[in-house]
Motif scaffolding. Structure first.
Motif, PDB file in Angstrom:
ATOM      1  N   TRP A  41     -37.463 -60.535 -42.569  1.00 45.02           N
ATOM      2  CA  TRP A  41     -37.496 -59.851 -41.263  1.00 45.02           C
ATOM      3  C   TRP A  41     -38.849 -59.192 -41.042  1.00 45.02           C
ATOM      4  O   TRP A  41     -39.452 -59.310 -39.963  1.00 45.02           O
ATOM      5  CB  TRP A  41     -36.378 -58.812 -41.193  1.00 45.02           C
ATOM      6  CG  TRP A  41     -36.331 -58.105 -39.871  1.00 45.02           C
ATOM      7  CD1 TRP A  41     -35.768 -58.551 -38.704  1.00 45.02           C
ATOM      8  CD2 TRP A  41     -36.910 -56.815 -39.577  1.00 45.02           C
ATOM      9  NE1 TRP A  41     -35.956 -57.617 -37.695  1.00 45.02           N
ATOM     10  CE2 TRP A  41     -36.649 -56.547 -38.199  1.00 45.02           C
ATOM     11  CE3 TRP A  41     -37.601 -55.880 -40.330  1.00 45.02           C
ATOM     12  CZ2 TRP A  41     -37.061 -55.374 -37.588  1.00 45.02           C
ATOM     13  CZ3 TRP A  41     -38.018 -54.703 -39.712  1.00 45.02           C
ATOM     14  CH2 TRP A  41     -37.752 -54.456 -38.363  1.00 45.02           C
ATOM     15  N   GLU A  44     -41.567 -61.768 -40.272  1.00 42.70           N
ATOM     16  CA  GLU A  44     -41.524 -62.258 -38.893  1.00 42.70           C
ATOM     17  C   GLU A  44     -42.126 -61.235 -37.934  1.00 42.70           C
ATOM     18  O   GLU A  44     -42.887 -61.585 -37.018  1.00 42.70           O
ATOM     19  CB  GLU A  44     -40.084 -62.575 -38.491  1.00 42.70           C
ATOM     20  CG  GLU A  44     -39.968 -63.182 -37.100  1.00 42.70           C
ATOM     21  CD  GLU A  44     -38.545 -63.565 -36.744  1.00 42.70           C
ATOM     22  OE1 GLU A  44     -38.349 -64.170 -35.672  1.00 42.70           O
ATOM     23  OE2 GLU A  44     -37.629 -63.257 -37.531  1.00 42.70           O
ATOM     24  N   THR A  47     -45.927 -61.231 -38.354  1.00 45.16           N
ATOM     25  CA  THR A  47     -46.546 -62.419 -37.768  1.00 45.16           C
ATOM     26  C   THR A  47     -46.690 -62.285 -36.253  1.00 45.16           C
ATOM     27  O   THR A  47     -47.757 -62.548 -35.682  1.00 45.16           O
ATOM     28  CB  THR A  47     -45.733 -63.673 -38.113  1.00 45.16           C
ATOM     29  OG1 THR A  47     -45.706 -63.844 -39.532  1.00 45.16           O
ATOM     30  CG2 THR A  47     -46.322 -64.914 -37.463  1.00 45.16           C
ATOM     31  N   HIS A  48     -45.614 -61.864 -35.601  1.00 45.13           N
ATOM     32  CA  HIS A  48     -45.673 -61.732 -34.145  1.00 45.13           C
ATOM     33  C   HIS A  48     -46.581 -60.580 -33.712  1.00 45.13           C
ATOM     34  O   HIS A  48     -47.235 -60.660 -32.655  1.00 45.13           O
ATOM     35  CB  HIS A  48     -44.257 -61.538 -33.584  1.00 45.13           C
ATOM     36  CG  HIS A  48     -43.447 -62.805 -33.585  1.00 45.13           C
ATOM     37  ND1 HIS A  48     -42.664 -63.190 -34.651  1.00 45.13           N
ATOM     38  CD2 HIS A  48     -43.323 -63.788 -32.673  1.00 45.13           C
ATOM     39  CE1 HIS A  48     -42.081 -64.349 -34.386  1.00 45.13           C
ATOM     40  NE2 HIS A  48     -42.467 -64.742 -33.192  1.00 45.13           N
ATOM     41  N   THR A 208     -35.759 -71.955 -40.574  1.00 42.35           N
ATOM     42  CA  THR A 208     -36.262 -72.989 -39.663  1.00 42.35           C
ATOM     43  C   THR A 208     -35.519 -74.299 -39.884  1.00 42.35           C
ATOM     44  O   THR A 208     -35.286 -74.709 -41.026  1.00 42.35           O
ATOM     45  CB  THR A 208     -37.767 -73.208 -39.891  1.00 42.35           C
ATOM     46  OG1 THR A 208     -38.455 -71.959 -39.773  1.00 42.35           O
ATOM     47  CG2 THR A 208     -38.331 -74.191 -38.877  1.00 42.35           C
TER      48      THR A 208
END
Length: 432
Positions: A41, A44, A47-48, A208
């Motif tokens: 979590w 992610e 990264t964003h 993914t």
């Protein structure tokens, strides 16, 4: 009568063994699955956040300095990472600090937040291994049981981070030494991988989804009696690609080790190594004019960027995308940043498979999938685990091609690998 009695006693012993290891594995799996879920979590989110704030890349050298300082002040022997866990399995005694888990989790997220090219497998394995050692220390287990519990930590971390419990099980058994598999840890590792993956999924983490649409079912009719829908004209291309994947594995492992060795030799004082590494990554990024080779690389910030997902489609990778990712990752990890090698290996393999498919006139999605698992197989010397990973991620219809690619890459990667503590028990070929 005596024989039947002995059989009954043996069955009771087996039942006791399974119950005991189930009880030992459950706390390791609960902790590992939960920490891996938190890690994924955070990864992610990081990264964003980096995608939205491109200026963060300029702070990568400072981030490297911060990582160096954290390990210098708090890390002790945790700096050795996966190799420390493997050494402790081979010869218990040195110990694995519980602080390894939070340290590697935090520093890996920092690496990704500021643009380092790294993966997540190494972090998950270190989380699993350090938590397994902590539980073993609490319970005062013997050295034999400690070895097995550490292997369950590897299996649990790997199975949870990729959502592949079967591959995680076999990876933990296969990665310790080239040429042998430790079957005494088979069931505990399976339980740990399944439980840890279930716990991670229960926290709402999803993985993914990859698709190979290659029509495997239209193979040669003359092989139908073997229940093998094989395409004879495609098999030589798969073998050639497997050779290329093995050579790419060899190149990655040696490049990363060479960068680490010469950085330590040439750059003094040591805290300047990650600073220099961050500067090199920034320079490469602007020289190439793309940020596709930063971070994990599973998805791209832009719809048509180079990424693992896009590599499964025609035009989803450039001719040399695999080489650029290899260099970015070798520099990042070889010069002091934290994270795993496996997801970048997926990127390298998928991008190389995309390129080879175009050159050889082969299905792009199939060859991207073959590269995805085969470069990993060669770099870690775990062909069985990677074949199972292909089945878990892409389905079983192309399992024969998965095996051919992974086994070929395994041989052509030589006896090199990304783990220095991996032992050579049985050589891949007899030189006599």
């Amino acid at each position: 009568m005596i024989k039947k009695l002995r059989t009954s006693v043996e069955q009771f012993a087996i039942a006791y063994h399974l119950i005991r290891w189930t009880l030992l594995v459950i706390p390791v799996s609960l902790i590992t699955g939960t920490l891996v879920a938190l890690f994924l979590w955070l990864l992610e989110q990081a990264t964003h956040l980096r995608w939205r704030n491109g200026w963060l890349l300029w702070l990568l050298p400072l981030a490297g300095l911060g990582i160096y300082w954290l390990y210098k002040k708090l890390g002790k022997n945790a700096e050795a990472g996966n190799n420390l866990i493997m050494d402790e399995i081979h010869q218990p005694g040195g110990g694995i600090p519980a602080r390894m888990a939070p340290l590697v989790l935090i520093t890996t997220v920092i690496t990704h937040l500021f643009g380092g090219s790294a993966g997540r497998e190494g972090t998950a394995v270190q989380i699993g291994g350090s938590m397994a050692h902590m539980v073993a220390r609490w319970l005062k287990l013997t050295d034999k049981d400690l070895r097995i519990l550490l292997m369950t930590g590897i299996a649990g971390g790997f199975g949870a981070v990729f959502g592949t419990p079967l591959a995680g099980t076999v990876f933990a058994l296969e990665v310790l030494a080239i040429g042998v598999i430790r079957y005494d840890a088979l069931l505990p590792c399976l339980m740990a991988a399944v439980f840890s993956n279930a716990v991670c999924s229960a926290w709402g983490i999803t993985h993914t989804h990859y698709v190979i649409n290659f029509p495997y079912g239209s193979g040669a009719p003359w092989l139908s009696f073997l229940h093998m829908n094989l395409h004879p004209e495609l098999l030589p291309k798969v073998i050639l690609a497997g050779i290329a994947f093995g050579l790419a594995s060899f190149a990655f492992a040696h490049t990363m080790h060479l960068i680490k060795r010469y950085a330590q030799l040439w750059i003094k004082p040591a805290y300047l190594i990650p600073v220099a590494g961050g500067c090199i990554v920034i320079a490469f990024t602007y020289a190439l004019g793309t940020r596709d080779y930063l971070g994990l690389g599973v998805d791209s910030q832009y719809p048509h960027g180079v990424s693992i997902v896009n590599a499964f489609h025609l035009g989803g990778a450039d001719t040399w995308s695999w080489l650029w990712k290899l260099l970015f990752t070798a520099i990042t990890l070889g010069m002091g940043f934290k994270g795993g090698e496996v997801t970048p290996l997926f990127f390298i393999g998928a991008a190389l498979g995309n390129t080879l498919a175009v050159w050889l006139g082969a299905p792009v999605d199939l060859f991207a999938g073959l590269g995805f698992i085969a470069v990993f197989a060669g770099a870690t010397n775990t062909p069985l685990a990677c074949t199972l990973m292909g089945i878990e991620l892409f389905g079983s219809t192309n399992a024969l091609y998965f095996a051919v690619a992974c086994f070929t890459a395994y041989y052509f990667s030589g006896h090199s690998g990304i783990y220095k503590s991996q032992r050579l028990e049985i050589p891949k070929i007899d030189h006599q």
